[in-house]
Design an enzyme around this catalytic site. Structure first.
Site, mmCIF file in Angstrom:
data_model
loop_
_atom_site.group_PDB
_atom_site.id
_atom_site.type_symbol
_atom_site.label_atom_id
_atom_site.label_comp_id
_atom_site.label_asym_id
_atom_site.label_seq_id
_atom_site.Cartn_x
_atom_site.Cartn_y
_atom_site.Cartn_z
ATOM 1 N N ARG A 46 -29.273 -5.715 -18.955
ATOM 2 C CA ARG A 46 -28.650 -4.568 -17.673
ATOM 3 C C ARG A 46 -28.563 -5.597 -16.556
ATOM 4 O O ARG A 46 -27.740 -5.348 -15.602
ATOM 5 C CB ARG A 46 -30.036 -3.806 -17.504
ATOM 6 C CG ARG A 46 -29.848 -3.063 -16.052
ATOM 7 C CD ARG A 46 -30.617 -1.732 -15.859
ATOM 8 N NE ARG A 46 -32.025 -1.631 -16.544
ATOM 9 C CZ ARG A 46 -33.128 -2.383 -16.086
ATOM 10 N NH1 ARG A 46 -32.928 -2.926 -15.015
ATOM 11 N NH2 ARG A 46 -34.083 -2.082 -16.746
ATOM 12 N N TYR A 98 -10.869 10.691 -2.553
ATOM 13 C CA TYR A 98 -10.969 11.286 -4.035
ATOM 14 C C TYR A 98 -11.903 12.406 -3.830
ATOM 15 O O TYR A 98 -13.089 12.203 -3.154
ATOM 16 C CB TYR A 98 -11.254 10.419 -4.903
ATOM 17 C CG TYR A 98 -11.611 10.557 -6.337
ATOM 18 C CD1 TYR A 98 -10.747 11.397 -7.029
ATOM 19 C CD2 TYR A 98 -12.990 10.502 -6.727
ATOM 20 C CE1 TYR A 98 -11.278 11.901 -8.202
ATOM 21 C CE2 TYR A 98 -13.383 10.863 -8.015
ATOM 22 C CZ TYR A 98 -12.604 11.545 -8.656
ATOM 23 O OH TYR A 98 -13.074 11.961 -10.039
ATOM 24 N N ASP A 170 -11.434 1.905 -0.616
ATOM 25 C CA ASP A 170 -11.251 2.208 -2.115
ATOM 26 C C ASP A 170 -9.904 1.879 -2.345
ATOM 27 O O ASP A 170 -8.872 2.306 -1.902
ATOM 28 C CB ASP A 170 -11.525 3.792 -2.242
ATOM 29 C CG ASP A 170 -11.278 4.248 -3.824
ATOM 30 O OD1 ASP A 170 -10.643 3.380 -4.358
ATOM 31 O OD2 ASP A 170 -12.009 5.125 -4.275
ATOM 32 N N LYS A 195 -8.595 2.996 -13.605
ATOM 33 C CA LYS A 195 -7.057 3.128 -13.454
ATOM 34 C C LYS A 195 -6.311 1.883 -13.553
ATOM 35 O O LYS A 195 -6.352 1.288 -14.678
ATOM 36 C CB LYS A 195 -7.170 3.591 -11.858
ATOM 37 C CG LYS A 195 -8.027 4.874 -11.763
ATOM 38 C CD LYS A 195 -7.851 6.055 -12.256
ATOM 39 C CE LYS A 195 -8.994 6.985 -12.618
ATOM 40 N NZ LYS A 195 -9.934 7.236 -11.510
#
Ligand SMILES: Cc1ncc(COP(=O)(O)O)c(C=O)c1O
Length: 381
Positions: A46, A98, A170, A195
């Site tokens: 992790r 978004y 972003d 994306k």
């Protein structure tokens, strides 16, 4: 080094154990320690994993940032960045981000006392009135999803810094190939790697890139404490994706321009949203801060009925959420990506029931155009 050289080599060292040229998928949860307190820099996956570390170095380099952190999704990355603010702090949020980002603010962060105001960040001078003594951050997306409004990053960064606030951008729609926000004074860049960075519609992920050491330490602490990390397999996929980012983005940009021009001329289309069109209100800013205009094009069909007809009749373009893959995707923002934005706000922003968004892929552009043409023809006279 040039962008493509960095994309192919940054973080991509031959594997120290075997010499493997491609960074291996280190599918392990833990690492053998040589003795108490002695290890090879990895203790638990992790916290750190070599495949993820390679990707973190790679995308940080592409964004001209010193530090990078890979997350399980774009939303996990955005959430981690918002852990830089506390209850009682105020954030200026672009009014057309978004839908998931808006939902994070309106439904979750508001429960923890984070205040926010929505603002049209494309009008930089008008932003001044939104700053308060407790404003700690301005969060922008440019170009916005789905109406492609462009924000002048340099102007917003200098205004925010004069009020002692940080700017987060972003950069999902452009990717670092077409836009490097840090070059314009932006403090933190976030991505949905789902994306363009991954580019093949087969992985969900997110990224944070930044230069400030103290903030980077905190983002790393949040990444490990909350644990929304990108898996080794997804890290491998995105690392493979970024190697071809430059050639893919050139192709998306080329096809995007052709599709936008085709739609502009089409009698069934009322309006086209694409920063590459000279008629776009921020075309000049986009030309200055972007290397190209990308593959995202939205257009107004005039009604829900027309939009539905187009979406039901496309054959090559796939009806689906998401964007930035090699294949063309088509969507209906009002009922899909922006369903969580209140109707009144949607209408104000131009996210009407007749709006259709295309993520123009890198297929032969003539095939994309003839597909859209026959779907538009089905809307009738
Ligand atoms: C601009 C933008 N930012 C963030 C996100 C969220 O990313 P993810 O779906 O990887 O959580 C998306 C998703 O569509 C997006 O389009």
């Amino acid at each position: 080094m040039g962008f493509s050289t960095t994309a192919i080599h940054a973080g991509n060292e031959p594997d120290p154990t075997t010499g493997a040229v491609s960074v291996p998928i280190y599918q392990t949860s833990t690492y053998a320690q040589e003795s108490l307190g002695k290890n090879k820099g990895y203790e638990y996956a992790r916290t750190k994993n070599p495949t993820r570390t390679a990707l973190e170095k790679n995308i940080a380099a592409l964004e001209n940032a010193k530090f990078g952190f890979a997350f399980a999704s774009g939303m996990a990355a955005i959430d981690a960045v918002l852990k830089l603010v506390k209850g009682g702090d105020h954030v200026i949020l672009g009014d057309n981000t978004y839908g998931g980002t808006y939902r994070l603010f309106s439904r979750i962060l508001s429960n923890y006392g984070v205040e926010f105001d929505l603002a049209d960040t494309s009008d930089a001078p008008s932003l001044e009135k939104y700053f308060k003594p407790n404003t700690k951050m301005v969060f922008v997306e440019t170009p916005t999803n789905p109406v492609m409004t462009v924000t002048d990053l340099k102007a917003v960064a200098s205004l925010a810094h004069s009020f002692g606030a940080k700017v987060v951008c972003d950069n999902t729609f452009m990717s670092p190939y077409l836009q490097q926000p840090i070059n314009f004074g932006v403090d933190i860049v976030v991505h949905s790697t789902t994306k363009y960075l991954n580019g093949h519609s087969d992985s969900v992920g997110g990224f944070v890139a930044l230069n400030d050491e103290k903030d980077a330490e905190w983002i790393g602490f949040v990444q490990n404490s909350i644990g929304a990390i990108l898996s080794p397999f997804d890290s491998f996929l995105v690392l493979r994706g970024t190697k071809t980012l430059a050639v893919r983005m050139e192709a998306h940009d080329r096809n995007g321009r052709v599709v936008a021009n085709f739609l502009t001329e089409h009698p069934k289309v009322q309006k086209v949203y694409y920063p590459g069109l000279v008629s776009h209100p921020q075309h000049e800013v986009a030309s200055r801060q972007q290397r190209g205009f990308g593959g995202m094009v939205s257009f107004e069909t005039g009604s829900l009925k027309n939009a539905k007809t187009v979406l039901d009749n496309v054959k090559l373009c796939t009806l689906g959420e998401s964007l930035g893959g090699v294949e063309s995707l088509i969507s209906h923002p009002a009922s899909m990506t922006h369903a969580s934005v209140p109707e009144e706000t949607r209408n104000k922003l131009g996210i009407t029931d007749g709006l259709v968004r295309v993520s123009v892929g890198i297929e032969d552009v003539e095939d994309i155009i003839s597909d859209l043409d026959q779907a538009l023809a089905a809307t009738g006279a």
